[in-house]
Design an enzyme around this catalytic site. Sequence first.
Site, PDB file in Angstrom:
ATOM      1  N   CYS A 180      23.600  34.363 -40.803  1.00  0.00           N
ATOM      2  CA  CYS A 180      24.321  35.334 -41.608  1.00  0.00           C
ATOM      3  C   CYS A 180      25.257  36.040 -40.836  1.00  0.00           C
ATOM      4  CB  CYS A 180      23.587  36.007 -42.804  1.00  0.00           C
ATOM      5  SG  CYS A 180      22.547  34.705 -43.912  1.00  0.00           S
ATOM      6  N   SER A 210      19.960  39.629 -28.942  1.00  0.00           N
ATOM      7  CA  SER A 210      18.840  39.534 -29.843  1.00  0.00           C
ATOM      8  C   SER A 210      18.762  37.959 -30.364  1.00  0.00           C
ATOM      9  CB  SER A 210      18.692  40.447 -30.896  1.00  0.00           C
ATOM     10  OG  SER A 210      19.834  40.230 -32.064  1.00  0.00           O
ATOM     11  N   ASP A 240      22.748  42.166 -22.185  1.00  0.00           N
ATOM     12  CA  ASP A 240      21.719  42.931 -22.645  1.00  0.00           C
ATOM     13  C   ASP A 240      20.539  43.447 -21.530  1.00  0.00           C
ATOM     14  OD1 ASP A 240      19.573  43.611 -24.621  1.00  0.00           O
ATOM     15  OD2 ASP A 240      20.038  41.971 -25.718  1.00  0.00           O
TER      16      ASP A 240
END
Lengths: 307, 307
Positions: free
Chosen positions: B154, B187, B209
């Site tokens: 999403c 992530s 990251d």
Amino acid sequence: MACQYACLTGTQNMGKVIDPSQVASAFRQDLRNKVKALGKPLKLVGLLSADSGPSATYAEYTKAGCDDVGIGFELRRETKLTIEAAIDKANSDPLVHGIIIYYPIFGTEHDGYIKDLVAPEKDIEGLNSYWARKLYHNQRYIDPTKSKKAILPCTPLAIVKLLDAAGAMNKAALSLAGKTVTIFNRSEVVGRPLASMLANDGADVYSFDLDGPLLFKREHVVETQATRAEALARADIVITGVPSREFPLVTANEIRASTVCINFSTFKNFADDAKEKASVFVPRVGPMTVTMALRNTLRLYDNYHRR
Amino acid sequence: MACQYACLTGTQNMGKVIDPSQVASAFRQDLRNKVKALGKPLKLVGLLSADSGPSATYAEYTKAGCDDVGIGFELRRETKLTIEAAIDKANSDPLVHGIIIYYPIFGTEHDGYIKDLVAPEKDIEGLNSYWARKLYHNQRYIDPTKSKKAILPCTPLAIVKLLDAAGAMNKAALSLAGKTVTIFNRSEVVGRPLASMLANDGADVYSFDLDGPLLFKREHVVETQATRAEALARADIVITGVPSREFPLVTANEIRASTVCINFSTFKNFADDAKEKASVFVPRVGPMTVTMALRNTLRLYDNYHRR
């Protein structure tokens, strides 16, 4: 089963230290015979992305174990960016019977994704979510006729076998009924599957980790108010796997004299006086972990490749 | 596609701030019509284990979104110890068309196990490893005739739609060809799938990251020596999602005036002068994330339930 290991037979095991290499040797002899009886080459592929450190050492131990029992071993050096293609290749190669991945690869949650890329029928570490679900639902077989046993993760399985060697299991089918176990570590790789396995075998398992204690009782996991002191005082078996120097060592006055103690952390988790007080102390698990990985390789062959 | 949002049509978008609620409203209107046309009740079940905090707020937004487009929503309050049974129940209930889990449940790697328990055909968040693998292999459909689109997670999907609304996409099929994107966050839930989606659409994506930078280029991910400064100076699009106050804010002198900037962290990741310099600034993504969850619910219905 508890008496099959010559090193312990006929003793009370008081104050004994168990060398996991010695326990492993009985299993290796059995594996050597079975691999020989196969009359076919078995091949295990190891995928390593780091050049040094504990994972390279673990790869060397796997190689030595494979040589010992007659399984072919090929170490493939990958990078974190080639690992996925390397897994796909090994998954689809009919000459490869088992895959072992030496973590960390990324050292992030990305490694969880990688774990699940290994085909369950080649996952000798039993880390795939397919095998994890079997375990957590206490489904011990993969076929309706119960002839093919599910794969269990290597380190928890090694610990169960070491408990057996330590004389900590009942002879009854439900081998840990009436026993209390306290475990410090609830990782997805060792602590949680171990707690579940021991509870499936009848034990009450107090599981401690940074996010609090839980009690595993057969198929149920429940909240518990038990403190470390209470859980240790009740424990027939204490298992530690805390990867930190900050962990307050388990001391003699926290455990009973009859307690079996096992540490699978590379860090010291028991104070010296606890090791002395324990009825049996197992200082490390590594050699048995490698042996269980080899055993799983043969089991996967039996389950999926034998005709 | 870039011109379908009334709020932006016909402007150069210079210095514009995009309100994701406004972009979401066009999608919601479309969803409302489609749900109405179905003529059947669609039901989404939310599983919440925490009583308060961001996940409870997200659950409230889901409820409001469902009410808005005509999807039935039932929030079930669980504990971390009942969540697995609750997922099983919703998975096997033919009256439930979608499941959304409000993380954290355990807040440990155990949550990765839970993510994979949701049946892919009810996983409106697209977090299951079934959907993740589709994405990472750029498999956009689930059927050979390419009539059923795969589910995308999403928040990354919301960001793609916001980039479209910001006029950052080409009109060609390969909508990000020639574009450079820099993302801070890799992530498994947002940053990595997002980098992969944008690279699948033709962009060169610098992904930063804690474990270092990577460059996503179409189906390949490669090491890169690019520094933050270099990656920012090259970027047509900068996306931030660093959940920390320690992150040095992206400043105006690091970006170009034509850059589209989007922040999906709840923390501030852009300095005020960067927001002003950016051609378009999107300060948050949340309302679009909820809308994409509702859109995925309808897509799963179309893929698996429509006769």
